[in-house]
Enzyme design. Structure first.
Site, short mmCIF file in Angstrom:
data_model
loop_
_atom_site.label_atom_id
_atom_site.label_comp_id
_atom_site.label_asym_id
_atom_site.label_seq_id
_atom_site.Cartn_x
_atom_site.Cartn_y
_atom_site.Cartn_z
N HIS A 136 0.83 -1.22 0.00
CA HIS A 136 0.00 0.00 0.00
C HIS A 136 0.86 1.26 0.00
CE1 HIS A 136 -3.97 1.75 1.81
NE2 HIS A 136 -3.36 2.64 1.05
N ASP B 72 0.89 2.66 3.66
CA ASP B 72 -0.05 3.72 3.26
C ASP B 72 0.70 5.05 3.09
OD1 ASP B 72 -2.40 4.89 2.45
OD2 ASP B 72 -3.30 4.97 4.45
N GLY C 272 -3.23 11.79 5.35
CA GLY C 272 -2.15 10.91 4.91
C GLY C 272 -0.79 11.39 5.38
C1 NCD Z 1 -4.65 8.52 1.11
C2 NCD Z 1 -3.97 9.42 0.09
O1 NCD Z 1 -3.46 10.46 0.48
O2 NCD Z 1 -3.93 9.04 -1.08
N1 NCD Z 1 -4.68 9.18 2.38
C3 NCD Z 1 -4.74 8.60 3.58
O3 NCD Z 1 -4.95 9.31 4.57
N2 NCD Z 1 -4.57 7.31 3.74
C4 NCD Z 1 -6.00 8.23 0.59
C5 NCD Z 1 -6.75 7.32 1.45
O4 NCD Z 1 -6.35 6.16 1.56
O5 NCD Z 1 -7.77 7.74 2.02
ZN ZN Z 2 -4.07 4.61 1.09
ZN ZN Z 3 -7.08 4.24 2.46
#
Ligand code: NCD
Ligand code: ZN
Ligand code: ZN
Ligand code: ZN
Length: 390
Positions: free
Chosen positions: A18, A265, A284
């Protein structure tokens, strides 16, 4: 070349299921080039690039671009994740088969960025994925329960006047999709598990024989909604930082295998999208270069995992889930190796400006962390060594 490795730990190259690389669309925050460097420096030999680019990766042209660009850069295998749906409202199933058969050989499809609220559409996606033997990675949020949500629903959000994001928004959609996956005999992967109750749902689903896997992010293992006290939008993320008892449960669930692996992520954002008031800030945070250290801090120092366990959650399981035959496993003699060398006793101080990402939105700014990646090898070639790209 001889690499001196006395006292260090040799692991299979890390695999991140991810990662958000912002190419195409937001190359001012990350490119496949800069993101590959961050990945190699973080010990990764393969990453899965999420589909919420601009335009969205919902067709063979875009996924092939991402895969080819990753191979040109040559630091890490960049496996594109295809979008499950097409259309602005995600009302239609994407051509999963075309993307799976493309040059990129898409193995994972996700609703990250555009949740599949319609259960019939999710059922169709899971049935389609079974026929293709690919994985549906679901982003684990019920959008109809998260409208306006800015923080974990609880005392802190209420006191600060933020609309809450309840644990039920995650747990209900995970339960729904586990049941649909069992019905379709499909492989479901649950992204960024953030609540204790989701661990309960996962254990229940796995006990019934559901082919479900799950990931937890480093930030949900370490950080909690106590971070809200400073109003710093660097801590704003989807799903939100939860309570200490959630974080504690996520750590034990990862140690026990209820949660299969760690995924970053990694979400780069521009200064103007973060350095603003909380409600306007994008969610994010960066993750690729700090993941190993956060796992060392939360899982190894605490005795929850040994380094064999780290190999399982950072390399082996994500490679299995992502259908990567050439990653995350021991090497036969003479075979080009994907390897990560870690100095477990060394420490370093995180400086966002020094990270390889174009963006600098790290929540760990100034923190001293254990575990330093000293070398990364992709198919026998050194891609990163002592903090520098080779
Ligand atoms: C992700 C992003 O910035 O692309 N952000 C996050 O907070 N994880 C998008 C998402 O997964 O909601
Ligand atoms: Zn994500
Ligand atoms: Zn997400
Ligand atoms: Zn969503």
């Amino acid at each position: 070349e001889v690499i001196e490795a006395a006292g260090q730990v040799l692991l299979p190259g890390f695999v991140d299921l991810h990662t958000h690389l912002r190419e195409p669309g937001r190359e001012d925050t990350e490119t496949i080039d800069s993101g590959s460097a961050a990945a190699a420096l973080g010990g990764y030999t393969a990453v899965f690039a999420m589909a919420n680019t601009d335009p969205v990766a919902d067709n063979a042209v875009i996924v092939d671009h991402v895969w080819r660009r990753g191979q040109e850069v040559g630091l890490v295998d960049v496996h594109p994740v295809g979008a499950v749906t097409v259309g602005l409202k995600g009302e239609k199933l994407a051509e999963l088969g075309t993307m799976a058969a493309s040059q990129a050989r898409v193995k994972v499809f996700s609703d990250d960025g555009l949740c599949v609220a319609d259960p019939l559409l999710m059922r169709r996606a899971l049935e389609y994925s079974t026929a293709l033997d690919v994985v549906i990675a679901q982003h684990a949020e019920e959008p109809r329960l998260t409208v306006g949500a800015q923080a974990h629903e609880g005392e802190r959000a209420a006191r600060l006047g933020y609309t809450g994001w309840p644990a039920a928004a995650e747990e209900s959609i995970v339960a729904r999709d586990c049941l649909l996956a069992l019905h379709a005999n499909a492989r479901l992967h649950v992204c960024h598990v953030s609540t204790s109750g989701t661990a309960d749902v996962l254990r229940w689903a796995k006990d019934r024989g559901t082919k479900v896997s799950a990931e937890v992010t480093p930030h949900h293992l370490l950080l909690t909604d106590e971070r809200l006290a400073t109003y710093d939008p660097v801590n704003k993320v989807n799903p939100p930082l939860r309570t200490e008892s959630d974080a504690e449960r996520l750590r034990t669930a990862l140690a026990e295998g209820v949660i299969d692996c760690v995924a970053t992520d990694h979400a780069p954002h521009a200064v103007q999208d973060k350095d603003t008031e909380w409600s306007a800030a994008r969610p994010g945070m960066l993750g690729l270069q700090t993941a190993l250290s956060i796992v060392a801090e939360t899982m190894v120092r605490t005795g929850l995992l040994d380094w064999r366990g780290v190999a399982r959650v950072m390399s082996e399981r994500p490679a299995e889930i992502g259908n990567l035959a050439d990653q995350g496993r021991p090497i036969a003699a003479g075979e080009p190796a994907n390897l990560t060398l870690v100095d477990p006793d060394a420490e370093w101080t995180v400086r966002g400006a020094e990270l390889a990402s174009i963006a600098a939105n790290t929540p760990y700014e100034g923190m001293r962390l254990p575990g330093v990646v000293t070398a990364t090898l992709l198919r026998g070639r050194v891609t990163a060594r002592d903090g520098k790209i080779c």
